[in-house]
Every structure is written in C-alpha cells, then in structure tokens.
Design a protein around this motif. Structure first.
Motif, PDB file in Angstrom:
ATOM      1  N   LEU A 197      35.575  38.355  -0.404  1.00  0.00           N
ATOM      2  CA  LEU A 197      35.506  38.793  -1.791  1.00  0.00           C
ATOM      3  C   LEU A 197      34.106  38.534  -2.321  1.00  0.00           C
ATOM      4  CD1 LEU A 197      37.071  39.715  -4.365  1.00  0.00           C
ATOM      5  CD2 LEU A 197      37.453  37.287  -4.814  1.00  0.00           C
ATOM      6  N   GLU A 198      33.488  39.558  -2.896  1.00  0.00           N
ATOM      7  CA  GLU A 198      32.195  39.426  -3.556  1.00  0.00           C
ATOM      8  C   GLU A 198      32.412  39.621  -5.044  1.00  0.00           C
ATOM      9  OE1 GLU A 198      29.337  42.163  -2.002  1.00  0.00           O
ATOM     10  OE2 GLU A 198      29.732  41.587   0.072  1.00  0.00           O
ATOM     11  N   GLY A 199      31.773  38.777  -5.850  1.00  0.00           N
ATOM     12  CA  GLY A 199      31.930  38.910  -7.285  1.00  0.00           C
ATOM     13  C   GLY A 199      31.074  37.923  -8.041  1.00  0.00           C
ATOM     14  N   THR A 200      31.424  37.717  -9.289  1.00  0.00           N
ATOM     15  CA  THR A 200      30.712  36.750 -10.120  1.00  0.00           C
ATOM     16  C   THR A 200      31.686  35.664 -10.565  1.00  0.00           C
ATOM     17  OG1 THR A 200      31.117  38.126 -12.060  1.00  0.00           O
ATOM     18  CG2 THR A 200      28.995  38.385 -10.979  1.00  0.00           C
ATOM     19  N   ALA A 201      31.185  34.435 -10.626  1.00  0.00           N
ATOM     20  CA  ALA A 201      32.009  33.281 -10.966  1.00  0.00           C
ATOM     21  C   ALA A 201      31.639  32.744 -12.335  1.00  0.00           C
ATOM     22  CB  ALA A 201      31.820  32.180  -9.925  1.00  0.00           C
ATOM     23  N   GLU A 202      32.656  32.258 -13.020  1.00  0.00           N
ATOM     24  CA  GLU A 202      32.417  31.568 -14.287  1.00  0.00           C
ATOM     25  C   GLU A 202      33.336  30.352 -14.322  1.00  0.00           C
ATOM     26  OE1 GLU A 202      34.091  33.342 -17.932  1.00  0.00           O
ATOM     27  OE2 GLU A 202      34.904  34.896 -16.619  1.00  0.00           O
ATOM     28  N   ILE A 251      33.670  43.654  -5.026  1.00  0.00           N
ATOM     29  CA  ILE A 251      33.993  44.302  -3.751  1.00  0.00           C
ATOM     30  C   ILE A 251      34.830  43.325  -2.927  1.00  0.00           C
ATOM     31  CG2 ILE A 251      33.068  45.247  -1.587  1.00  0.00           C
ATOM     32  CD1 ILE A 251      30.533  45.979  -3.110  1.00  0.00           C
ATOM     33  N   ALA A 252      35.804  43.853  -2.218  1.00  0.00           N
ATOM     34  CA  ALA A 252      36.596  43.036  -1.294  1.00  0.00           C
ATOM     35  C   ALA A 252      36.706  43.775   0.035  1.00  0.00           C
ATOM     36  CB  ALA A 252      37.979  42.764  -1.867  1.00  0.00           C
ATOM     37  N   PHE A 253      36.719  43.000   1.110  1.00  0.00           N
ATOM     38  CA  PHE A 253      36.864  43.542   2.453  1.00  0.00           C
ATOM     39  C   PHE A 253      38.036  42.848   3.128  1.00  0.00           C
ATOM     40  CE2 PHE A 253      32.372  43.667   1.394  1.00  0.00           C
ATOM     41  CZ  PHE A 253      32.000  44.939   1.750  1.00  0.00           C
ATOM     42  N   GLY A 254      38.775  43.586   3.931  1.00  0.00           N
ATOM     43  CA  GLY A 254      39.828  43.001   4.744  1.00  0.00           C
ATOM     44  C   GLY A 254      39.707  43.521   6.153  1.00  0.00           C
ATOM     45  N   GLN A 255      39.991  42.656   7.133  1.00  0.00           N
ATOM     46  CA  GLN A 255      39.885  43.056   8.535  1.00  0.00           C
ATOM     47  C   GLN A 255      40.941  42.333   9.349  1.00  0.00           C
ATOM     48  OE1 GLN A 255      36.087  42.334  10.367  1.00  0.00           O
ATOM     49  NE2 GLN A 255      36.946  42.413  12.405  1.00  0.00           N
ATOM     50  N   ASP A 256      41.583  43.062  10.245  1.00  0.00           N
ATOM     51  CA  ASP A 256      42.565  42.479  11.162  1.00  0.00           C
ATOM     52  C   ASP A 256      42.118  42.779  12.592  1.00  0.00           C
ATOM     53  OD1 ASP A 256      44.710  41.593  12.626  1.00  0.00           O
ATOM     54  OD2 ASP A 256      46.177  42.914  11.674  1.00  0.00           O
ATOM     55  N   GLU A 257      41.599  41.765  13.281  1.00  0.00           N
ATOM     56  CA  GLU A 257      41.111  41.960  14.650  1.00  0.00           C
ATOM     57  C   GLU A 257      42.231  42.224  15.647  1.00  0.00           C
ATOM     58  OE1 GLU A 257      38.577  38.826  15.989  1.00  0.00           O
ATOM     59  OE2 GLU A 257      37.060  39.233  14.486  1.00  0.00           O
ATOM     60  N   HIS A 258      43.478  42.006  15.240  1.00  0.00           N
ATOM     61  CA  HIS A 258      44.606  42.201  16.146  1.00  0.00           C
ATOM     62  C   HIS A 258      45.105  43.644  16.165  1.00  0.00           C
ATOM     63  CE1 HIS A 258      44.727  37.882  16.563  1.00  0.00           C
ATOM     64  NE2 HIS A 258      44.777  37.765  15.254  1.00  0.00           N
ATOM     65  N   ALA A 259      44.589  44.469  15.276  1.00  0.00           N
ATOM     66  CA  ALA A 259      45.019  45.868  15.225  1.00  0.00           C
ATOM     67  C   ALA A 259      44.567  46.607  16.478  1.00  0.00           C
ATOM     68  CB  ALA A 259      44.452  46.541  13.983  1.00  0.00           C
ATOM     69  N   GLU A 260      45.356  47.585  16.884  1.00  0.00           N
ATOM     70  CA  GLU A 260      45.024  48.351  18.088  1.00  0.00           C
ATOM     71  C   GLU A 260      43.775  49.208  17.894  1.00  0.00           C
ATOM     72  OE1 GLU A 260      48.241  50.463  19.898  1.00  0.00           O
ATOM     73  OE2 GLU A 260      49.655  48.875  19.365  1.00  0.00           O
ATOM     74  N   ASN A 261      43.599  49.760  16.696  1.00  0.00           N
ATOM     75  CA  ASN A 261      42.472  50.635  16.417  1.00  0.00           C
ATOM     76  C   ASN A 261      41.613  49.988  15.327  1.00  0.00           C
ATOM     77  OD1 ASN A 261      40.705  52.642  15.650  1.00  0.00           O
ATOM     78  ND2 ASN A 261      42.243  54.252  15.543  1.00  0.00           N
ATOM     79  N   PHE A 262      40.371  49.671  15.647  1.00  0.00           N
ATOM     80  CA  PHE A 262      39.489  48.977  14.702  1.00  0.00           C
ATOM     81  C   PHE A 262      39.327  49.747  13.389  1.00  0.00           C
ATOM     82  CE2 PHE A 262      35.289  48.044  12.908  1.00  0.00           C
ATOM     83  CZ  PHE A 262      35.435  46.678  12.702  1.00  0.00           C
ATOM     84  N   THR A 263      39.271  51.070  13.458  1.00  0.00           N
ATOM     85  CA  THR A 263      39.071  51.835  12.230  1.00  0.00           C
ATOM     86  C   THR A 263      40.270  51.735  11.291  1.00  0.00           C
ATOM     87  OG1 THR A 263      39.871  53.873  13.270  1.00  0.00           O
ATOM     88  CG2 THR A 263      37.482  53.465  13.311  1.00  0.00           C
ATOM     89  N   ASP A 264      41.428  51.415  11.819  1.00  0.00           N
ATOM     90  CA  ASP A 264      42.610  51.199  10.981  1.00  0.00           C
ATOM     91  C   ASP A 264      42.704  49.762  10.495  1.00  0.00           C
ATOM     92  OD1 ASP A 264      43.406  53.814  11.393  1.00  0.00           O
ATOM     93  OD2 ASP A 264      44.696  53.294  13.102  1.00  0.00           O
ATOM     94  N   ARG A 267      38.109  48.360   2.583  1.00  0.00           N
ATOM     95  CA  ARG A 267      37.135  47.957   1.555  1.00  0.00           C
ATOM     96  C   ARG A 267      37.635  48.442   0.211  1.00  0.00           C
ATOM     97  NH1 ARG A 267      32.399  50.408  -0.861  1.00  0.00           N
ATOM     98  NH2 ARG A 267      30.843  48.840  -1.287  1.00  0.00           N
ATOM     99  N   TRP A 268      37.614  47.536  -0.758  1.00  0.00           N
ATOM    100  CA  TRP A 268      38.011  47.880  -2.116  1.00  0.00           C
ATOM    101  C   TRP A 268      36.825  47.657  -3.036  1.00  0.00           C
ATOM    102  CZ3 TRP A 268      40.858  44.620   1.012  1.00  0.00           C
ATOM    103  CH2 TRP A 268      42.122  45.058   1.394  1.00  0.00           C
ATOM    104  N   GLN A 269      36.617  48.526  -3.995  1.00  0.00           N
ATOM    105  CA  GLN A 269      35.580  48.346  -4.995  1.00  0.00           C
ATOM    106  C   GLN A 269      36.251  48.334  -6.362  1.00  0.00           C
ATOM    107  OE1 GLN A 269      32.174  50.755  -4.422  1.00  0.00           O
ATOM    108  NE2 GLN A 269      31.094  49.888  -6.149  1.00  0.00           N
TER     109      GLN A 269
END
Length: 86
Positions: A20-25, A66-79, A83-85
């Motif tokens: 997660l990328e963002g600003t903190a307060e 911005i947020a990113f999610g990744q699952d290395e266990h998935a059969e297809n990397f592109t799936d 990325r969420w904005q």
C-alpha cells in the motif's frame, strides 16, 4: 514523517504480498482510538487497547493512493497481480 508523510506498507508474507502506498497522518484523538479498539477486538478478539496506549501516541491513519496485490502461488502470473488506484 512530519516532513514527508508518504509511506509504503507491506505484508510479512512476500509470496502473497499486499503493498500500500499513501500518506500517513497521526491520530491524536483518543475517541478515534476507542473506535479502532472496538472494531479490531470485534473482528480479531482479544484487546488491542493496551498496545495502542503503550505506543506512546504513535498511531497513524494511512490514506491509500495505490495498492498492489500478488499471489506467487497462482498458475498464471498475469492473473496473480492486481493494482488498485484510489
């Protein structure tokens, strides 16, 4: 963080990562802390209140950009990558 509130937060598990990328307060309002404690305790059990109190006032809210999610266990990397904005 007072000079530059931009932050990046990641999970411990790199094979099922969330970044997660963002600003903190800083949250100084103790009534908001009580709300956080109630929500957390209801969801996870236990009592997170003493942990927040022992933090010495270092409780922060992150507004995501911005947020990113990744699952290395998935059969297809592109799936396996998302990325969420906000």
């Amino acid at each position: 963080m007072a000079a530059d509130p931009h932050v990046v937060i990641g999970t411990e598990e790199a094979d099922e990562a969330v970044i997660l990328e963002g600003t903190a307060e800083e949250i100084k309002d103790r009534s908001v802390w009580k709300q956080l404690v109630e929500i957390y305790n209801r969801k996870y059990g236990g009592d997170v209140g003493p942990l927040l109190e022992s933090s010495g006032g270092c409780v922060f809210r992150v507004t995501p950009q911005i947020a990113f999610g990744q699952d290395e266990h998935a059969e297809n990397f592109t799936d396996a990558v998302t990325r969420w904005q906000f």
